[in-house]
Design a protein around this motif. Structure first.
Motif: not given
Length: 114
Positions: A29-39
């Motif tokens: 869940d790298a995108f789910g954690c870092h990508g979504v939160s970063g966006i």
């Protein structure tokens, strides 16, 4: 704190409700954690920035600023997404020259049948 709390909620929602319906392989869940939160965090900067914290930046939307900073943050976030997408494609192509890249046929069949 608000940016962090909302980021955690948005990420959790994405991971538990949206990601299971997408044909992506992100086991950690790298995108789910870092990508979504970063966006979210990048866009939220245009909402919550305060001139009292940094005199170098204009006020965000919540502190009486206009839409300019928010629109800049959205634009830069979109540019970052495009840049990362292009770089991912380039790196995967380069790596496939050196390393074998394979797809599990069972997973591929499951994705195509959806």
């Amino acid at each position: 704190m608000i940016i962090g709390i909302v980021g955690a909620i948005v990420s959790q929602y994405f991971i538990t409700k949206i990601k299971p319906h997408l044909p992506i392989d992100d086991i950690v869940d790298a995108f789910g954690c870092h990508g979504v939160s970063g966006i979210w965090g990048s866009i939220a900067t245009g909402i919550f920035t305060s001139h009292q914290i940094s005199h170098l930046l204009p006020n965000g939307l919540l502190f009486g600023g206009d839409l300019h900073l928010l629109l800049v943050q959205i634009f830069v976030t979109l540019l970052t997404i495009i840049f990362i997408g292009v770089m991912d494609i380039i790196l995967i192509k380069l790596l496939s020259i050196v390393l074998p890249v394979s797809i599990d046929n069972e997973k591929l069949a499951a994705i195509q049948s959806k």
